[in-house]
Design an enzyme around this catalytic site. Structure first.
Site, PDB file in Angstrom:
ATOM      1  N   LYS A  72       0.819  -1.221   0.000  1.00 57.08           N
ATOM      2  CA  LYS A  72       0.000   0.000   0.000  1.00 57.08           C
ATOM      3  C   LYS A  72       0.851   1.268   0.000  1.00 57.08           C
ATOM      4  CE  LYS A  72      -2.375   0.874   3.766  1.00 57.08           C
ATOM      5  NZ  LYS A  72      -1.838  -0.378   4.258  1.00 57.08           N
ATOM      6  N   THR A  74       4.002   1.500  -0.801  1.00 58.69           N
ATOM      7  CA  THR A  74       4.761   1.470  -2.055  1.00 58.69           C
ATOM      8  C   THR A  74       3.910   1.994  -3.202  1.00 58.69           C
ATOM      9  OG1 THR A  74       6.037  -0.425  -1.256  1.00 58.69           O
ATOM     10  CG2 THR A  74       6.021  -0.044  -3.634  1.00 58.69           C
ATOM     11  N   ARG A  95       2.285   8.418   6.930  1.00 56.22           N
ATOM     12  CA  ARG A  95       2.572   8.309   8.363  1.00 56.22           C
ATOM     13  C   ARG A  95       4.061   8.057   8.592  1.00 56.22           C
ATOM     14  NH1 ARG A  95      -0.805   3.476  10.266  1.00 56.22           N
ATOM     15  NH2 ARG A  95      -0.223   2.791   8.185  1.00 56.22           N
ATOM     16  N   LYS A 106       7.978  -5.884  10.442  1.00 59.27           N
ATOM     17  CA  LYS A 106       8.057  -5.259   9.124  1.00 59.27           C
ATOM     18  C   LYS A 106       9.464  -4.809   8.740  1.00 59.27           C
ATOM     19  CE  LYS A 106       4.733  -2.524   7.736  1.00 59.27           C
ATOM     20  NZ  LYS A 106       3.765  -1.417   7.716  1.00 59.27           N
ATOM     21  N   ALA A 274      -3.493   1.541  12.716  1.00 56.84           N
ATOM     22  CA  ALA A 274      -4.887   1.503  12.263  1.00 56.84           C
ATOM     23  C   ALA A 274      -5.691   0.396  12.926  1.00 56.84           C
ATOM     24  CB  ALA A 274      -4.944   1.335  10.752  1.00 56.84           C
ATOM     25  N   PHE A 302      -3.394  -0.571   7.125  1.00 59.56           N
ATOM     26  CA  PHE A 302      -4.011  -1.892   7.012  1.00 59.56           C
ATOM     27  C   PHE A 302      -5.107  -1.893   5.942  1.00 59.56           C
ATOM     28  CE2 PHE A 302      -2.373  -2.399  11.528  1.00 59.56           C
ATOM     29  CZ  PHE A 302      -1.311  -3.206  11.141  1.00 59.56           C
ATOM     30  N   PHE A 383       3.160  -9.184  -9.445  1.00 60.62           N
ATOM     31  CA  PHE A 383       4.392  -9.911  -9.192  1.00 60.62           C
ATOM     32  C   PHE A 383       4.762 -10.710 -10.445  1.00 60.62           C
ATOM     33  CE2 PHE A 383       3.362  -8.733  -4.988  1.00 60.62           C
ATOM     34  CZ  PHE A 383       4.459  -8.955  -4.162  1.00 60.62           C
ATOM     35  N   TRP A 411       6.972  -1.093  -7.737  1.00 57.93           N
ATOM     36  CA  TRP A 411       8.078  -1.656  -6.953  1.00 57.93           C
ATOM     37  C   TRP A 411       9.305  -1.839  -7.845  1.00 57.93           C
ATOM     38  CZ3 TRP A 411      10.988  -6.148  -7.195  1.00 57.93           C
ATOM     39  CH2 TRP A 411      11.779  -6.427  -6.064  1.00 57.93           C
TER      40      TRP A 411
END
Length: 557
Positions: A72, A74, A95, A106, A274, A302, A383, A411
């Site tokens: 998200k 990214t 954020r 993470k 969140a 999230f 992907f 990405w």
């Protein structure tokens, strides 16, 4: 083929001086306070003194998270870079990462691949000290509260009914429940206490929802820290803590300006979780992004049932914001997990699992379109293992809802991979929308919680425990029943059971505790096993982080 890690990509970036980034969106030098060469704070007085019309507001949200990842942040960054590549004046609002996830699971939260904000290491670690200021303000209030009791307790506070916790920005389960004030009379009043992670503190919520320093102080003064022996709430204002807390927060309240890998201006400011808080960056940063850009791109934490719901029902309601478009991020891999595929099998084509998992995406999209009445596009974060047949199935199912799907490769390709998404978002921003909330404020606390569970989660109803019912009755009697609700719920399911993947139906959500965050201006409903102080995993990300003799950090990702 060996790929560079996120931190290796970030460290190879030739960043522009932050003054050049500020110049690119016409920020007068008088508002810029530099923190080194590549970071700056921008004084919030710019908002009062600029007469520039606001730009369009774009919200990026996602499907229900899985270990397969969604991307998200990214996508948010790549979309902004894509908008810049098609010639738009765009500013990002994100954020700040919490040290809890950075050292926990993470490992960082500044985007990924070729869609990142930089300097990545600074943003993920101490940055400009905002979280330290928030923690200090929180703990000052805790210290003044206990000192008041120690010095005679003129406010008649019941030590058994203190609701204000201390905080630290770290995943530390050992601190969830503590007993302090031990060691005799001179060392305080012994009592049960506990710590929240800083991003779950009400100070963080107040900080992110405040529209000005005056609003910040007004919100701080309303914070309820405990109750008296005769059941009256005691506030931070009554403890005379507000001025000192605001003094600690005054510089932190100024949004932080950084840049993407491609030089797109980005505000990174505030960071409530969140799942246990409201999950959005600061109102001031969002407004500043809208004031300085023709397009402001922001994200909410999230899945859309958490971050987006709170962004729309709490933040937009309080700040008077109205989004122009929503992007829902999904991956084929994650949808296959929602359909029952194992993580080890995600590289194999599996149309059966994908079709079983698709209802998760479709419910999130339906909520944005039918509940909140907002134009929406699905961004499929593609992907290399995704097959054409799998992508075509996602496109087909979304088009049945009248929603477009755009493939995103940000990405791997940065802004270039976000140009198609940018074009669709620009188109959506020109559409009229009838933005509405998922519940009215006039209902009871129970009504609002049930509306979220039924309208957004797709549940059948709510079970309120005896404790929750008693707390709701108390809060209603105190006049706190006409404010928004912030649901504390697992991020891994629409329900309060993290094992229920996909788009479950017929479930009941159990609300076990209800409390007021009077400064933030919302009721918090705690469901399931959600905790306001996470713990570290068996193998924390901290084990892989290091710094060499030249000061170069490795292991952040």
């Amino acid at each position: 083929m060996a790929y560079l890690t996120d931190i290796e990509i970030a460290q190879r970036c030739q960043m522009k001086p932050i003054t050049q980034i500020a110049d690119s969106i016409n920020i007068d030098d008088k508002y810029v306070e530099q923190y080194g060469k590549y970071k700056a704070k921008v004084d919030y007085s710019l908002l009062k003194e600029s007469d520039r019309p606001n730009g369009k507001l774009i919200l990026v949200t996602a499907i229900t998270p899985t270990p397969a990842g969604e991307g998200k942040t990214t996508t948010t960054i790549g979309l902004a870079d894509g908008l810049k590549k098609i010639g738009k004046n765009v500013v990002v609002a994100l954020r700040e990462p919490s040290l809890g996830p950075v050292f926990g699971v993470k490992g960082g939260a500044a985007g990924g691949g070729y869609a990142q904000v930089v300097p990545m290491e600074d943003i993920n670690l101490h940055f400009t000290g905002d979280f330290h200021a928030i923690g200090a303000a929180n703990n000052l209030l805790a210290a003044m509260l206990d000192n008041h009791i120690q010095q005679g307790n003129a406010l008649n506070i019941d030590p058994r009914r203190i609701v204000w916790k201390r905080c630290v920005d770290m995943n530390d389960r050992q601190l969830r429940f503590v007993i302090d004030g031990l060691g005799g009379k001179v060392n305080g009043t012994p009592r049960e206490d506990g710590f929240d992670i800083t991003v779950a503190s009400e100070i963080m919520a107040v900080f992110c929802l405040a529209s000005s320093i005056d609003d910040l102080k007004a919100r701080l003064s309303r914070i309820v820290v405990g109750y008296t022996y005769d059941d009256k709430p005691v506030t931070a204002g009554e403890l005379k803590a507000v001025g000192a807390m605001a003094a600690l927060l005054k510089d932190a309240l100024k949004p932080n300006l950084v840049q993407t890998l491609e030089g797109t201006p980005s505000f990174v400011h505030g960071g409530p979780f969140a799942n246990i808080a409201h999950g959005c960056n600061s109102v001031i940063a969002t407004r500043m992004a809208m004031k300085l850009g023709d397009y402001a791109v922001t994200e909410a934490g999230f899945g859309a049932d958490l971050g987006a719901e709170k962004f729309l029902d709490i933040k937009c309601r309080m700040a008077g914001l109205a989004p122009n478009a929503v992007v829902v991020v999904a991956t084929v891999r994650a949808l296959k997990m929602h359909g029952g595929a194992l993580k080890t099998e995600l590289g194999n084509e599996n149309l059966v699992a994908l079709e079983k998992g698709l209802p998760n995406l479709l419910r999130h999209v339906s909520n944005m379109v039918n509940v909140y009445k907002l134009p929406c596009v699905v961004a499929v974060n593609r992907f290399p293992t995704d097959t054409d047949q799998e992508v075509e199935l996602v496109i087909k199912k979304c088009k049945e809802l009248g929603v477009n799907v755009v493939l995103s490769t940000v990405w791997a390709d940065g802004g270039k991979g976000g140009m198609a998404l940018a074009e669709e978002v620009v188109r959506l921003c020109e559409k009229e929308n009838n933005f509405s909330f998922s519940y009215d404020l006039d209902g009871t606390i129970e009504d609002k919680i049930e509306a979220i569970v039924k309208n957004v989660y797709g549940g059948a109803g709510v079970n309120f425990t005896a404790d929750a019912k008693k707390q709701i009755a108390t809060l209603t009697a105190l006049g706190f029943d006409k404010i928004p609700v912030c649901m504390a719920k697992t991020q891994y399911s629409f329900s309060d059971n993290p094992a229920l993947l996909g788009a479950p139906e017929g479930f009941i959500v159990t609300v076990r505790n209800v409390k007021v965050s009077a400064g933030a201006g919302f009721i918090v409903a705690l469901t399931g096993d959600i905790m306001t102080m996470p713990g570290l995993p068996k193998v924390p990300a901290a084990e892989k982080i290091d710094v060499d003799s030249d000061g170069k950090i490795s292991g952040l990702f």
